[in-house]
Design a protein around this motif. Structure first.
Motif, short mmCIF file in Angstrom:
data_model
loop_
_atom_site.label_atom_id
_atom_site.label_comp_id
_atom_site.label_asym_id
_atom_site.label_seq_id
_atom_site.Cartn_x
_atom_site.Cartn_y
_atom_site.Cartn_z
N LEU A 157 0.83 -1.19 0.00
CA LEU A 157 0.00 0.00 0.00
C LEU A 157 0.88 1.25 0.00
CD1 LEU A 157 -2.23 -2.04 0.86
CD2 LEU A 157 -3.14 -0.24 2.33
N PRO A 158 0.49 2.27 -0.77
CA PRO A 158 1.25 3.53 -0.74
C PRO A 158 1.01 4.26 0.57
CG PRO A 158 -0.74 3.81 -2.03
CD PRO A 158 -0.68 2.35 -1.65
N PRO A 159 1.82 5.24 0.90
CA PRO A 159 1.58 6.03 2.12
C PRO A 159 0.18 6.63 2.10
CG PRO A 159 3.75 6.52 1.20
CD PRO A 159 3.05 5.65 0.20
N GLY A 160 -0.55 6.40 3.17
CA GLY A 160 -1.93 6.89 3.24
C GLY A 160 -2.92 5.99 2.53
N GLY A 161 -2.43 5.01 1.78
CA GLY A 161 -3.30 4.04 1.12
C GLY A 161 -3.95 4.52 -0.15
N ILE A 162 -3.65 5.75 -0.61
CA ILE A 162 -4.34 6.33 -1.76
C ILE A 162 -3.38 6.57 -2.91
CG2 ILE A 162 -5.74 8.27 -2.60
CD1 ILE A 162 -6.65 8.73 0.26
N THR A 163 -3.76 6.13 -4.11
CA THR A 163 -3.02 6.41 -5.34
C THR A 163 -3.95 7.15 -6.29
OG1 THR A 163 -1.73 4.37 -5.11
CG2 THR A 163 -1.77 5.42 -7.28
#
Length: 381
Positions: free
Chosen positions: A353-359
């Motif tokens: 997962l990317p930082p913060g979970g948002i792409t």
């Protein structure tokens, strides 16, 4: 041969689950107690096809949701891990937008390394109905799906959002990987590993409207999607922001030339006919998606108007047919195949997962032959 009653078998099953450290599943009796009805009534509600009073049905459904009851609870309690099933929820499997997204995702689920398990993708067609979305998630939870991908715009209904957040939280906490694709994040605890893939719909709509304004258009009709949908809100906001930058006093004209409609070709056709009936002049039509734009173009041609000589037409998504229309359609490219690949990587754990979970994936303006500067000798709609 030792014979046990159903109650004795259930007790033994529950005992094994407790000994092996599994979380106890909610029973039918617990749902009945919460709703204040008999277990038989709960069974009738869950199985359907039996007459149950509306108030009773509502109490049972509420108890099921609050307790997180899942059919076949003993099997669930004994399940040591999630399955290889990946559920993909789409609004309309016949829509090219969702077909491309789901197809790319399914292809990317194939094993990529030695020893990696093959996964079974199940596409669930919700028809954009929030109740169907919740119901399919319940079925996938009951199957202990290893992953779930929810695609398409989210219904912006507070009750549905809250119910969806509860169910997604429960599934993620139980080990199901959940990916939200093409919709905003849910209000979830930060620790839950839920990934969100968003498209820059607002920026794409802004660039499209700015393109039309730069060509010289000042009266731009906008065929928005259904109200109450996150995609509709984002694209309409971007469109309005671009118009406000060029003409701060033009908000009233923008509202008068905006029609909310569905995402189908027929919706674009009907909405454009409605704009023509209103009699307010416009030199361009920006549609919520490419399919709607084709319907708009058909209505304009039926009215004797040429594209782009009399009216420019633009869409959104850059679906494959956009380059084959006559003239080729100016639109905004949404990276659907890239999104499907990324969703597959996230739902299988191949990508962290990317930082913060948002792409957020970028959108791109594709300028083609369906848009041009307004001309003095054009025919007026």
């Amino acid at each position: 041969m030792e014979v046990h009653t159903a109650d004795e078998t259930m007790a033994r099953t529950n005992g094994r689950a407790e000994e092996e450290g599994f979380e106890m599943a909610v029973t039918l009796a617990e749902v009945a107690a919460r709703a204040g009805v008999s277990s038989a009534t709960v069974s009738r509600v869950l199985n359907g096809g039996y007459p149950v009073a509306g108030g009773t049905r509502t109490r049972v459904e509420q108890a099921v949701e609050e307790l997180g009851y899942i059919a076949n609870a003993p099997a669930r309690a004994l399940a040591a891990a999630t399955s290889d099933l990946v559920g993909v929820l789409v609004h309309d499997v016949a829509d090219s937008f969702f077909g491309i997204l789901a197809g790319s995702l399914q292809s990317a689920l194939d094993p990529t390394g030695p020893g990696e398990a093959r996964r079974l993708a199940v596409v669930c067609n919700t028809a954009g109905d929030p109740a169907a979305e919740t119901a399919y998630l319940g079925l996938l939870e009951g199957q202990r799906a290893g992953g779930v991908v929810l695609t398409g715009g989210a219904a912006e209904n507070p009750d549905h959002t809250a119910a969806l957040a509860v169910r997604v939280s429960r599934m993620a906490a139980a080990g199901t990987r959940v990916v939200l694709c093409g919709r905003p994040p849910l209000p979830l605890p930060a620790a839950l590993p839920v990934a969100t893939i968003t498209f820059d719909d607002r920026g794409g709509a802004f660039r499209l409207a700015e393109h039309l304004m730069t060509l010289g258009h000042r009266h731009i009709a906008y065929l928005a999607g259904p109200p109450g949908l996150s995609t509709t809100r984002e694209r309409l906001a971007g469109h309005r922001a671009a118009l406000a930058r060029h003409d701060p006093a033009g908000s009233d004209a923008c509202a008068a030339l905006t029609v909310h409609a569905g995402f189908e070709r027929s919706a674009g056709y009907d909405a454009t006919r409605e704009l023509l009936r209103r009699g307010r002049p416009f030199t361009a039509v920006a549609a919520a998606n490419d399919t709607v734009a084709t319907g708009a173009a058909a209505a304009l041609r039926e009215a004797g108007l040429r594209i782009p000589e009399d009216v420019s037409v633009a869409g959104f998504d850059d679906l494959p047919f956009a380059v084959d229309t006559a003239p080729a359609l100016t639109t905004v490219r949404v990276p659907l195949r890239e999104a499907g690949l990324l969703a597959a990587q996230l739902v299988t754990g191949r990508r962290a997962l990317p930082p913060g979970g948002i792409t957020t994936l970028p959108t791109e303006l594709m300028v083609r032959g369906s848009t041009a500067p307004p001309t003095a000798g054009r025919r007026r709609p």
